[in-house]
Scaffold this active site. Sequence first.
Site, PDB file in Angstrom:
ATOM      1  N   CYS A  83       0.823  -1.217   0.000  1.00  0.00           N
ATOM      2  CA  CYS A  83       0.000   0.000   0.000  1.00  0.00           C
ATOM      3  C   CYS A  83       0.856   1.266   0.000  1.00  0.00           C
ATOM      4  O   CYS A  83       0.335   2.364  -0.177  1.00  0.00           O
ATOM      5  CB  CYS A  83      -0.915   0.018   1.225  1.00  0.00           C
ATOM      6  SG  CYS A  83      -1.858  -1.486   1.450  1.00  0.00           S
ATOM      7  N   SER A 207     -11.120   1.506   5.639  1.00  0.00           N
ATOM      8  CA  SER A 207     -11.239   2.186   4.347  1.00  0.00           C
ATOM      9  C   SER A 207     -11.734   1.217   3.280  1.00  0.00           C
ATOM     10  O   SER A 207     -11.453   0.024   3.330  1.00  0.00           O
ATOM     11  CB  SER A 207      -9.889   2.770   3.934  1.00  0.00           C
ATOM     12  OG  SER A 207      -8.925   1.743   3.809  1.00  0.00           O
ATOM     13  N   ILE A 209     -11.799  -0.359  -0.529  1.00  0.00           N
ATOM     14  CA  ILE A 209     -10.976  -0.457  -1.719  1.00  0.00           C
ATOM     15  C   ILE A 209     -11.729   0.177  -2.884  1.00  0.00           C
ATOM     16  O   ILE A 209     -12.938   0.397  -2.825  1.00  0.00           O
ATOM     17  CB  ILE A 209     -10.611  -1.912  -2.048  1.00  0.00           C
ATOM     18  CG1 ILE A 209     -11.891  -2.734  -2.286  1.00  0.00           C
ATOM     19  CG2 ILE A 209      -9.751  -2.508  -0.965  1.00  0.00           C
ATOM     20  CD1 ILE A 209     -11.628  -4.106  -2.852  1.00  0.00           C
ATOM     21  N   LYS A 324     -10.308   6.657   4.085  1.00  0.00           N
ATOM     22  CA  LYS A 324     -11.563   6.199   4.667  1.00  0.00           C
ATOM     23  C   LYS A 324     -12.762   6.490   3.777  1.00  0.00           C
ATOM     24  O   LYS A 324     -13.678   5.673   3.680  1.00  0.00           O
ATOM     25  CB  LYS A 324     -11.767   6.849   6.045  1.00  0.00           C
ATOM     26  CG  LYS A 324     -13.103   6.539   6.692  1.00  0.00           C
ATOM     27  CD  LYS A 324     -13.273   5.041   6.930  1.00  0.00           C
ATOM     28  CE  LYS A 324     -14.713   4.645   7.101  1.00  0.00           C
ATOM     29  NZ  LYS A 324     -15.480   4.620   5.869  1.00  0.00           N
ATOM     30  N   HIS A 328      -9.489   3.768  -1.223  1.00  0.00           N
ATOM     31  CA  HIS A 328      -8.116   3.276  -1.087  1.00  0.00           C
ATOM     32  C   HIS A 328      -7.748   2.339  -2.241  1.00  0.00           C
ATOM     33  O   HIS A 328      -7.702   1.125  -2.070  1.00  0.00           O
ATOM     34  CB  HIS A 328      -8.002   2.563   0.263  1.00  0.00           C
ATOM     35  CG  HIS A 328      -6.636   2.085   0.610  1.00  0.00           C
ATOM     36  ND1 HIS A 328      -5.478   2.624   0.089  1.00  0.00           N
ATOM     37  CD2 HIS A 328      -6.229   1.065   1.445  1.00  0.00           C
ATOM     38  CE1 HIS A 328      -4.429   1.991   0.585  1.00  0.00           C
ATOM     39  NE2 HIS A 328      -4.864   1.034   1.401  1.00  0.00           N
TER      40      HIS A 328
END
Length: 380
Positions: A83, A207, A209, A324, A328
Amino acid sequence: MREVAILGVGQTPVREHWDISLRALAVEAGRAAMADAGVDRVDAIYVSNMNSDRLNQQRHLGPLVADYLGQRGVEAVKLEAACGSAGSAMRQGLLAVASGEMERVLLIGVEKLTETPGRETTAALATAADADYEIEHGITFVGLNALIMRRYMHEYGFSHRDFAPFALTAHANAARNPNALYRYAIDEREYERGRAVADPITLYDASPIGDGSAALLLVPAERAPDAVRVIGSAAATDTIAIHDREDMLWLKAAELSSRRAYQQAGVGPEDIDLFELHDAFSIMAALSLEASGFAPRGQGVRLGLDGDIRRGGRIPISTMGGLKARGHPVGATGLYQLVEATLQLRGQAGALQVEGARTAMTQNIGGSGATIVTHILQQS
């Protein structure tokens, strides 16, 4: 080493882009950054991505993206650090320009995560953890963060409700960001009603995706005297497995990278006007604030309870929704943070503008803290 400036930025909305391919997303953001910079040719393209080989059956993203951007012949590679891939790509692009090796470097972060079944996507994301000692035993990243959050609550006496301001702040800001995935505000009651994901983490602590791409174009600062400058950049690592750390409640790599970035920039936490942190989970937001010097150990949650993290507060975070609520898309996330910070410093954040912002910090985390990259930006 030369000073480096951000001449162009671009981004796509974070969505479930079922009708847009991985390469098309990358090209859209890259073209936007080049157009914003007013250039039609670059010296290198660094593409950040985590899962294209496993989820999209596509490796070799560097030349693929270069080709479809009309940049055949340039140096082009893909960079991966889970990430933290995009923050790591930013650092490599920055070093290339600062060293004098390159004059114009295009950074593109891209990820498509929503077209594969949830189990496949979760398994792919889990590969950022320790394969032998974490993944082998069936734990996921939400499970790892749940363990950390539960221990934090035990050690420092906070309740689950005390973490609500992180989610409320992110959603309030995302509601005004057209590029955000979740464009709606929530209240404390809604936060408390969020379904459990991995106790104590609920839906609003994690969060989502998404699919998306963000891009920056870097040049020597002398060529763009009015552009946002990168005044601090540092990366650090910690153990991949959380059980190997000296202290699971302290992000050592965040402490190291932020300290180095502050030293380079000649600033401290008190000089930062906004902080785009890696709020993949509420607990990560609290730990990042502490390790980066914005709150004492065990008091990161207090910044939310006291209203310090809102726009107009002492250290605004997630100013356009953060991970969030903006979403993400893991391999692109660090560049979304940098694009958003740049827009804030340019005064182009619209309804989300942090008034008087001159110095911003971004922090991109790979895994549960194994890779952490911190950048400090300043408007000339």
